[in-house]
Scaffold this motif. Structure first.
Motif, PDB file in Angstrom:
ATOM      1  N   LYS A 179      38.421  29.274  50.245  1.00  0.00           N
ATOM      2  CA  LYS A 179      37.340  29.636  49.263  1.00  0.00           C
ATOM      3  C   LYS A 179      36.555  30.774  50.215  1.00  0.00           C
ATOM      4  CE  LYS A 179      36.406  25.344  46.797  1.00  0.00           C
ATOM      5  NZ  LYS A 179      35.637  24.349  46.504  1.00  0.00           N
ATOM      6  N   GLN A 180      36.429  30.909  51.567  1.00  0.00           N
ATOM      7  CA  GLN A 180      35.828  31.852  52.091  1.00  0.00           C
ATOM      8  C   GLN A 180      36.437  33.024  51.872  1.00  0.00           C
ATOM      9  OE1 GLN A 180      35.612  30.243  56.097  1.00  0.00           O
ATOM     10  NE2 GLN A 180      33.543  29.878  56.198  1.00  0.00           N
ATOM     11  N   ARG A 181      37.770  33.198  51.895  1.00  0.00           N
ATOM     12  CA  ARG A 181      38.479  34.483  51.441  1.00  0.00           C
ATOM     13  C   ARG A 181      38.522  34.953  50.044  1.00  0.00           C
ATOM     14  NH1 ARG A 181      42.352  31.763  55.167  1.00  0.00           N
ATOM     15  NH2 ARG A 181      43.514  31.179  53.472  1.00  0.00           N
ATOM     16  N   ARG A 182      38.544  33.705  49.055  1.00  0.00           N
ATOM     17  CA  ARG A 182      38.210  34.272  47.695  1.00  0.00           C
ATOM     18  C   ARG A 182      37.043  34.651  47.445  1.00  0.00           C
ATOM     19  NH1 ARG A 182      38.939  29.447  43.685  1.00  0.00           N
ATOM     20  NH2 ARG A 182      38.351  31.294  42.342  1.00  0.00           N
ATOM     21  N   LEU A 183      35.781  34.278  48.114  1.00  0.00           N
ATOM     22  CA  LEU A 183      34.504  34.961  47.915  1.00  0.00           C
ATOM     23  C   LEU A 183      34.284  36.468  48.448  1.00  0.00           C
ATOM     24  CD1 LEU A 183      31.146  33.043  48.497  1.00  0.00           C
ATOM     25  CD2 LEU A 183      31.431  35.262  49.432  1.00  0.00           C
ATOM     26  N   LEU A 184      35.246  36.466  49.628  1.00  0.00           N
ATOM     27  CA  LEU A 184      35.004  37.684  50.194  1.00  0.00           C
ATOM     28  C   LEU A 184      35.610  38.906  49.538  1.00  0.00           C
ATOM     29  CD1 LEU A 184      35.633  36.956  53.743  1.00  0.00           C
ATOM     30  CD2 LEU A 184      33.637  37.958  53.058  1.00  0.00           C
ATOM     31  N   PHE A 185      36.944  38.660  48.764  1.00  0.00           N
ATOM     32  CA  PHE A 185      37.772  39.378  47.866  1.00  0.00           C
ATOM     33  C   PHE A 185      36.867  39.522  46.617  1.00  0.00           C
ATOM     34  CE2 PHE A 185      41.108  38.442  50.910  1.00  0.00           C
ATOM     35  CZ  PHE A 185      41.674  39.743  51.196  1.00  0.00           C
ATOM     36  N   ALA A 186      36.268  38.538  46.153  1.00  0.00           N
ATOM     37  CA  ALA A 186      35.565  38.733  44.979  1.00  0.00           C
ATOM     38  C   ALA A 186      34.345  39.524  45.086  1.00  0.00           C
ATOM     39  CB  ALA A 186      34.676  37.312  44.532  1.00  0.00           C
ATOM     40  N   ASN A 215      25.907  29.725  47.930  1.00  0.00           N
ATOM     41  CA  ASN A 215      24.756  29.941  48.827  1.00  0.00           C
ATOM     42  C   ASN A 215      25.138  29.719  50.175  1.00  0.00           C
ATOM     43  OD1 ASN A 215      22.745  31.107  47.327  1.00  0.00           O
ATOM     44  ND2 ASN A 215      22.399  29.508  46.165  1.00  0.00           N
ATOM     45  N   ASN A 216      25.806  28.460  50.451  1.00  0.00           N
ATOM     46  CA  ASN A 216      25.781  27.953  51.790  1.00  0.00           C
ATOM     47  C   ASN A 216      26.913  28.704  52.348  1.00  0.00           C
ATOM     48  OD1 ASN A 216      24.124  25.769  51.676  1.00  0.00           O
ATOM     49  ND2 ASN A 216      25.564  24.407  50.853  1.00  0.00           N
ATOM     50  N   MET A 217      27.965  29.122  51.467  1.00  0.00           N
ATOM     51  CA  MET A 217      29.094  29.915  52.087  1.00  0.00           C
ATOM     52  C   MET A 217      28.767  31.441  52.418  1.00  0.00           C
ATOM     53  SD  MET A 217      32.930  30.140  50.798  1.00  0.00           S
ATOM     54  CE  MET A 217      32.891  28.284  50.690  1.00  0.00           C
ATOM     55  N   LEU A 218      27.667  32.105  51.491  1.00  0.00           N
ATOM     56  CA  LEU A 218      27.314  33.080  51.896  1.00  0.00           C
ATOM     57  C   LEU A 218      26.427  33.265  53.163  1.00  0.00           C
ATOM     58  CD1 LEU A 218      26.076  34.128  48.376  1.00  0.00           C
ATOM     59  CD2 LEU A 218      27.691  35.625  49.990  1.00  0.00           C
ATOM     60  N   ARG A 219      25.872  32.126  53.432  1.00  0.00           N
ATOM     61  CA  ARG A 219      24.986  32.027  54.686  1.00  0.00           C
ATOM     62  C   ARG A 219      25.802  31.947  55.750  1.00  0.00           C
ATOM     63  NH1 ARG A 219      20.744  27.101  55.185  1.00  0.00           N
ATOM     64  NH2 ARG A 219      22.611  25.945  54.777  1.00  0.00           N
ATOM     65  N   ARG A 220      26.863  31.257  55.785  1.00  0.00           N
ATOM     66  CA  ARG A 220      27.822  31.202  56.738  1.00  0.00           C
ATOM     67  C   ARG A 220      28.439  32.452  57.085  1.00  0.00           C
ATOM     68  NH1 ARG A 220      29.186  26.027  54.563  1.00  0.00           N
ATOM     69  NH2 ARG A 220      30.818  26.805  53.490  1.00  0.00           N
ATOM     70  N   LEU A 221      28.811  33.259  56.154  1.00  0.00           N
ATOM     71  CA  LEU A 221      29.544  34.453  56.420  1.00  0.00           C
ATOM     72  C   LEU A 221      28.833  35.550  56.744  1.00  0.00           C
ATOM     73  CD1 LEU A 221      31.827  34.337  52.873  1.00  0.00           C
ATOM     74  CD2 LEU A 221      32.872  34.217  55.518  1.00  0.00           C
ATOM     75  N   LYS A 243      32.464  45.572  59.100  1.00  0.00           N
ATOM     76  CA  LYS A 243      32.998  44.541  59.846  1.00  0.00           C
ATOM     77  C   LYS A 243      34.379  43.987  59.178  1.00  0.00           C
ATOM     78  CE  LYS A 243      32.316  40.887  63.353  1.00  0.00           C
ATOM     79  NZ  LYS A 243      31.343  40.209  64.031  1.00  0.00           N
ATOM     80  N   PHE A 244      33.840  43.538  57.857  1.00  0.00           N
ATOM     81  CA  PHE A 244      34.869  42.776  57.184  1.00  0.00           C
ATOM     82  C   PHE A 244      36.034  43.895  56.610  1.00  0.00           C
ATOM     83  CE2 PHE A 244      36.622  42.045  52.569  1.00  0.00           C
ATOM     84  CZ  PHE A 244      37.295  40.967  53.047  1.00  0.00           C
ATOM     85  N   ARG A 248      39.863  43.556  57.013  1.00  0.00           N
ATOM     86  CA  ARG A 248      40.465  43.071  55.731  1.00  0.00           C
ATOM     87  C   ARG A 248      41.938  43.414  55.867  1.00  0.00           C
ATOM     88  NH1 ARG A 248      39.028  45.608  49.830  1.00  0.00           N
ATOM     89  NH2 ARG A 248      40.671  44.132  48.588  1.00  0.00           N
ATOM     90  N   LYS A 249      42.832  44.038  56.561  1.00  0.00           N
ATOM     91  CA  LYS A 249      44.164  44.022  56.393  1.00  0.00           C
ATOM     92  C   LYS A 249      44.874  42.819  56.842  1.00  0.00           C
ATOM     93  CE  LYS A 249      44.485  49.227  56.791  1.00  0.00           C
ATOM     94  NZ  LYS A 249      45.090  50.327  57.690  1.00  0.00           N
ATOM     95  N   ALA A 250      44.183  42.124  57.521  1.00  0.00           N
ATOM     96  CA  ALA A 250      44.511  40.940  58.325  1.00  0.00           C
ATOM     97  C   ALA A 250      44.564  39.868  57.478  1.00  0.00           C
ATOM     98  CB  ALA A 250      43.829  40.405  59.628  1.00  0.00           C
ATOM     99  N   PHE A 251      43.807  39.921  56.141  1.00  0.00           N
ATOM    100  CA  PHE A 251      43.944  39.053  55.215  1.00  0.00           C
ATOM    101  C   PHE A 251      44.899  38.981  54.418  1.00  0.00           C
ATOM    102  CE2 PHE A 251      39.385  39.267  56.617  1.00  0.00           C
ATOM    103  CZ  PHE A 251      38.921  37.730  56.500  1.00  0.00           C
TER     104      PHE A 251
END
Length: 254
Positions: A179-186, A215-221, A243-244, A248-251
């Motif tokens: 889910k964290q990866r999905r949010l970042l790519f979104a 919201n919780n995930m954004l705070r963690r990221l 930084k992300f 990114r190439k590692a994802f």
């Protein structure tokens, strides 16, 4: 003086007597008369519509009631029922570098130590960059580092030692959830609000739960340094950091 703080026991006692939402304000008035009441509520973003209805009724009918509601900055949409009743908004930000050093110093002195020892000045900078000045994260980080230093027999914690500590040695990509990866790519070079992210990710049928998760995930990221935000009008917009992008190439692509 004179303040009465309502905790869970008081609310539970009224609940067990099965007072209705219309009866509770009058019961509170009789119990406390004209004493000012302070109601402290944490994690307000977890409040459902029914809870907010109760809170609105209490504030409308109890003139001596003051409410301090703590929540995430992007959860204001949940409080539309209370919008006209909010008298003051205060945003708490992370500490700066000097404040982070002062927090560490005071915690050490409270525990019987002196100044920032065993930390060196350059280690404070590493801790600040890792925690972004979030007090809870600063203290947690320091505690973990001190235990590791004790296990290794190290008396001075400097930046060199911190770089050897696994959980401070950069983002561990394998620890990111799907889910964290999905949010970042979104986000993907976009600037989006939590509402837009929740709509795009479609996490569950319950919109309130989806917003809490986002919201919780954004705070963690943000704490990991992978996401940053900026205020645009009355909303916050989020985007990925440099930084992300560097990592990114590692994802794996979805």
């Amino acid at each position: 003086k004179g303040w009465e703080i309502i905790f869970n026991k008081l609310v539970l006692r009224f609940s067990l007597r099965k007072y209705s939402i219309s009866e509770l304000p009058e019961k509170l008035k009789k119990k406390f008369r004209k004493k000012p009441l302070l109601l402290l509520l944490d994690e307000g973003y977890e409040a459902g519509k029914e809870s907010l209805e109760w809170l609105r009724t209490l504030t409308d009918h109890c003139d001596s009631l003051f409410v301090l509601l703590a929540s995430l900055p992007d959860s204001e949409f949940s409080f539309s029922l209370l919008k006209q009743r909010i008298g003051e908004r205060v945003e708490l930000k992370g500490l700066d570098r000097l404040e982070t050093a002062e927090l560490i110093k005071r915690r050490i002195e409270w525990a019987g130590g002196q100044d920032i020892r065993p930390f060196s000045l350059d280690s404070i900078e590493v801790i600040y960059n890792h925690t972004l000045g979030v007090p809870r994260q600063v203290l947690k980080c320091c505690s973990e580092v001190v235990y590791q230093a004790m296990e290794r027999g190290i008396s001075i914690i400097d930046s060199g030692f911190l770089r050897q500590v696994s959980n401070l040695n950069g983002i561990q990509l394998k620890e990111l959830s799907e889910k964290q990866r999905r949010l970042l790519f979104a986000l993907d070079s976009k600037s989006l609000t939590p509402t837009q992210l929740a709509d795009q990710l479609e996490w569950g049928r319950n919109r309130d739960n989806a917003m809490r998760a986002v919201n919780n995930m954004l705070r963690r990221l943000m704490g990991m340094g992978l996401v940053e935000r900026e205020r645009v009008g009355k909303q916050y917009r989020y985007k990925t950091t440099a930084k992300f992008e560097a990592l990114r190439k590692a994802f794996p692509e979805n």
